[in-house]
Design a protein around this motif. Sequence first.
Motif, PDB file in Angstrom:
ATOM      1  N   ALA A   1      37.476  43.405  35.433  1.00 48.86           N
ATOM      2  CA  ALA A   1      37.026  42.081  35.001  1.00 48.86           C
ATOM      3  C   ALA A   1      35.935  41.504  35.894  1.00 48.86           C
ATOM      4  CB  ALA A   1      38.221  41.124  34.963  1.00 48.86           C
TER       5      ALA A   1
ATOM      6  N   CYS B   1      33.315  39.497  34.406  1.00 46.78           N
ATOM      7  CA  CYS B   1      33.790  38.255  33.785  1.00 46.78           C
ATOM      8  C   CYS B   1      33.767  37.076  34.759  1.00 46.78           C
ATOM      9  CB  CYS B   1      35.219  38.423  33.263  1.00 46.78           C
ATOM     10  SG  CYS B   1      35.479  39.876  32.228  1.00 46.78           S
TER      11      CYS B   1
ATOM     12  N   HIS C   1      33.908  33.068  33.929  1.00 45.65           N
ATOM     13  CA  HIS C   1      35.310  32.653  33.825  1.00 45.65           C
ATOM     14  C   HIS C   1      35.979  32.461  35.178  1.00 45.65           C
ATOM     15  CE1 HIS C   1      35.297  33.233  29.498  1.00 45.65           C
ATOM     16  NE2 HIS C   1      34.690  34.387  29.689  1.00 45.65           N
TER      17      HIS C   1
ATOM     18  N   MET D   1      29.526  38.018  24.697  1.00 47.85           N
ATOM     19  CA  MET D   1      30.841  38.663  24.779  1.00 47.85           C
ATOM     20  C   MET D   1      30.837  40.010  24.061  1.00 47.85           C
ATOM     21  SD  MET D   1      32.861  37.078  26.748  1.00 47.85           S
ATOM     22  CE  MET D   1      34.343  37.989  26.329  1.00 47.85           C
TER      23      MET D   1
END
Length: 116
Positions: free
Chosen positions: A34, A37, A41, A80
């Motif tokens: 991740a 990300c 986020h 995304m």
Amino acid sequence: MKRALTLLSFGMALALASAPLLAAGNAANGKAKAAACFACHGADGNAVDPQYPRLAGQYNEYVQQALHEYKDGRRNNPIMKGFTATLSDQDIQDIAAYYSSLSTKLDTLQGHVQGD
């Protein structure tokens, strides 16, 4: 009684068949996967910019479903879609396990719902 046993058997078969779709994944592997990300986020899943969803504490299955929907186009977001394009099912399970294992800092929806 026979009908109840048939329904119970059907329910058990359905549960067993869907288990791989809802696999838990590995949170430690998910953290590494991740990394891309984190910019939006947050590393802890608690994005500070309200345009990015907070992923910390989300349901594992929800994160998996959302990532699959971005990947296959059911959710239309070019950024995304690009990030999810190369994710395997195992990657998605691991990332979902990571974010669902984190504590959320969201204690109210004030300022987090569009239109506030």
